[in-house]
Scaffold this motif. Structure first.
Motif, short mmCIF file in Angstrom:
data_model
loop_
_atom_site.label_atom_id
_atom_site.label_comp_id
_atom_site.label_asym_id
_atom_site.label_seq_id
_atom_site.Cartn_x
_atom_site.Cartn_y
_atom_site.Cartn_z
N GLY A 77 40.44 30.42 40.92
CA GLY A 77 39.35 30.37 39.66
C GLY A 77 38.64 32.07 40.30
O GLY A 77 36.74 32.18 40.34
N ARG A 78 38.80 32.94 41.35
CA ARG A 78 38.76 33.79 42.54
C ARG A 78 37.76 34.49 41.37
O ARG A 78 39.31 35.32 40.81
N PRO A 79 37.25 35.70 41.75
CA PRO A 79 36.97 36.91 41.40
C PRO A 79 37.75 37.82 42.12
O PRO A 79 36.77 38.73 42.53
N VAL A 80 38.92 37.99 42.45
CA VAL A 80 39.55 38.84 43.19
C VAL A 80 40.71 39.62 42.46
O VAL A 80 41.36 39.15 41.99
N LYS A 81 40.14 40.96 42.82
CA LYS A 81 41.73 41.99 41.91
C LYS A 81 43.03 41.75 42.92
O LYS A 81 42.68 41.98 44.33
N VAL A 82 43.86 42.56 42.46
CA VAL A 82 44.80 42.50 43.19
C VAL A 82 45.83 43.32 42.72
O VAL A 82 45.94 44.35 42.29
N VAL A 83 46.28 44.54 44.17
CA VAL A 83 46.76 46.14 44.03
C VAL A 83 48.29 45.43 45.11
O VAL A 83 48.28 45.00 46.31
N PHE A 84 48.99 45.57 44.61
CA PHE A 84 49.98 45.03 45.35
C PHE A 84 51.39 46.47 46.02
O PHE A 84 51.29 47.64 44.87
N ILE A 85 51.93 46.03 46.45
CA ILE A 85 52.46 47.57 47.27
C ILE A 85 54.34 47.20 47.35
O ILE A 85 54.53 45.74 47.21
N SER A 86 55.18 47.79 47.09
CA SER A 86 56.32 47.22 46.16
C SER A 86 57.15 48.63 46.48
O SER A 86 57.13 49.63 46.38
N ALA A 87 58.56 47.96 47.08
CA ALA A 87 59.29 48.72 47.53
C ALA A 87 60.45 48.91 45.43
O ALA A 87 60.29 49.06 44.85
N TYR A 88 60.74 50.28 45.24
CA TYR A 88 61.09 50.52 44.11
C TYR A 88 62.26 49.49 43.35
O TYR A 88 62.83 49.71 42.41
N GLN A 89 63.22 49.14 44.25
CA GLN A 89 63.96 48.09 44.29
C GLN A 89 63.31 46.70 43.51
O GLN A 89 63.94 46.50 43.28
#
Length: 532
Positions: A77-89
């Motif tokens: 229930g944490r109000p934490v926003k997440v942005v992920f970094i990913s490779a193309y595959q």
């Protein structure tokens, strides 16, 4: 002013971490980097310890994957926003993360424009949600405050006799279903009789502390509401047992005495069976509060209905007044206090719960005695040392006990006045001795020193004093000191040893023994017996 947003960066490649930190000006955008992680386990630990607002992380790391991390954030229930970094595959994997609640994702290699765009969007979302949350809290606070004010206003109307207020309270869901309801009234004794003692700032601090203790005690008991009624605090209690409020108010009284060191009187009204009859209970509580003049200050008082003995009490008062007059004229110093006590008992019955009636009856008694003395040429008029009118002195007494003591003092002065007229030349000397004792009772007064004061030898002075007073000088000194000691005991917070010193005793044990001999109880026992 908004605080900076707290950011965690995570990637298992140190070169990417260094690059992320240098790509954009984090501080200019309003962000602080509060931690860096190189695997999923380390990232989870940092989320627990650093309380970030935003996490920018590689989606595929050793230990725990990005999906594991975002699932844990969601479940906690944490109000934490997440942005992920990913490779193309890993594109499909990143889209799955968005479904779990990730704010956005960036495809490697990360460039400045791409990172700035995503971070600015994250900042906007976090700021907006934070403001919405603050607005919700402010609205809830306002509603709670407004709800509380409404209840207090309705309770005030209820105790004024407004029957509709009971229905309004019921519609608001603020009434329990109980057999009885009672109103109790709390008033600080210092406010009622010593207003000048309190500065405005002190008064507000005391009222704030008092309000907190009353609310805490009533809330702990359940089914109760606290509200202001004029200068007093009032409590509505809903209860099953008729005697329920007494225990709660006794507990409240103890809390106030113990923690605030305040003297308060609490009036408990009659229990009523319907909340719409609360005004009757309120009037009953005020009636109970009035009895503190007779019962004493700093007590819990219940309204006890009793039968009135008007005609009989009037006859007894008349008879007691006549007997007292005869004793005064004959200077019967032994019977005078006994008969005065009998008359004061009739005053208590005649007065009911009225302080003004008690003062009036005592004042009339003194006026009649003065008139009787004037009839035999011994009336000289009573004058207070501070030139206060007699009626004002009587009215200023805080309790009936104090009124009784003042009445006895006046009788003694009347007797001294009569004795002076009857005994001629010797009486001024006796009055001089008594005046000296009254002023210097706390000092070391001896028979020899007093004899020298009126130019007599000690043996003759001893005989002279007993002839005019009916008691020996040593007993008289003790009586005066004990009289002052009793007043200090009843009307001050002084310790026993302090009272002993103030009335001329260096040894507190000896003082206590003398007090018990005079009044039948040790000082503290005597004070406790009066409270009971």
């Amino acid at each position: 002013m908004n605080r900076n947003i707290r950011v965690l960066l995570a990637d298992d490649e140190p070169v990417i971490l260094r690059g992320l930190k240098k790509l954009i000006s984090w501080d200019t955008l309003g962000l602080d980097i509060v931690g860096e992680a190189r695997d999923g386990i380390e990232l989870k630990a940092l989320i627990d310890s650093c309380t970030p607002d935003l996490v920018i992380s590689d989606i595929s790391m050793p230990g725990l994957s990005g999906i594991d991390i975002i699932r844990d954030i969601h479940e906690s229930g944490r109000p934490v926003k997440v942005v992920f970094i990913s490779a193309y595959q890993e594109f499909s994997y990143a889209r799955q993360a968005v479904q779990y609640g990730a704010l956005d994702y960036i495809v490697k290699p990360v460039n400045t424009g791409q990172l700035e765009q995503v971070v600015e969007r994250a900042v906007a979302v976090i700021r907006q949600e934070s403001q919405e949350e603050r607005n919700k809290e402010m609205l809830k606070s306002y509603e709670r405050k407004n709800h509380s004010i409404t209840i207090e206003e309705l309770l005030q109307l209820l105790t004024d006799g407004n029957k509709g207020a009971a229905s309004a309270l019921a519609r608001m869901g603020n009434l329990a279903i109980t057999r009885y309801a009672s109103i109790c009234v709390i008033e600080t004794d210092e406010y009622s009789s010593q207003t000048s003692r309190w500065e405005e700032r002190e008064r507000k601090l005391v009222e704030f502390a008092l309000s907190n203790i009353i609310k805490e005690t009533v809330d702990a008991a359940g089914n109760g509401y606290v509200f202001r009624k004029g200068e007093r605090f009032a409590v509505l209690l809903q209860h099953e047992q008729a005697t329920g409020p007494e225990q709660i108010m006794q507990d409240l009284h103890h809390q106030i005495n113990s923690y605030l060191k305040l003297q308060v009187s609490i009036g408990i009204g009659w229990p009523v069976t319907g909340i719409e009859e609360a005004d009757e209970s309120y009037r009953s509580a005020l009636k109970a509060l009035k009895t503190r003049y007779f019962a004493g200050l700093n007590q819990v008082l219940a309204d006890r209905e009793g039968h009135q003995e008007g005609p009989r009490a009037v006859a007894e008062w008349t008879a007691a007044q006549a007997s007292l007059t005869d004793a005064l004229k004959s200077l019967d110093m032994e019977q005078l206090p006994v008969l005065a006590g009998r008359l004061l008992e009739t005053v208590r019955v005649l007065s009911g719960d009225s302080r003004n009636q008690a003062v009036s009856h005592v004042y009339n008694s003194i006026l009649q005695l003065e008139q009787e003395l004037a009839g035999i040429g011994a009336g000289g008029g009573l004058k207070d040392p501070e030139d206060k009118p007699l009626l004002e002195m009587l009215t200023d007494t805080p309790t009936f006990e104090a009124l009784k003591q003042l009445y006895l003092d006046v009788l003694k002065r009347l007797a001294d006045q009569l004795a002076y007229k009857m005994n001629g030349r010797e009486m001024p000397q006796l009055l001089q001795v008594k005046a000296f004792v009254e002023e210097h009772y706390a000092e070391n007064i001896t028979l020899e020193s007093m004899a020298a004061l009126v130019f007599m030898n000690p043996y003759y002075f001893s005989s002279f004093f007993k002839k005019h007073t009916g008691q020996n000088f040593k007993n008289y000194i003790t009586e005066v000191r004990m009289g002052h000691a009793l007043r200090l005991l009843l009307h001050s917070d002084l310790m026993v040893y302090e009272i002993a010193e103030r009335v001329g005793y260096n040894n507190a044990r000896h003082f206590s023994d003398m007090f018990k001999k005079q009044f039948g109880k040790l000082p503290q026992e005597y004070k406790q017996s009066l409270k009971r």
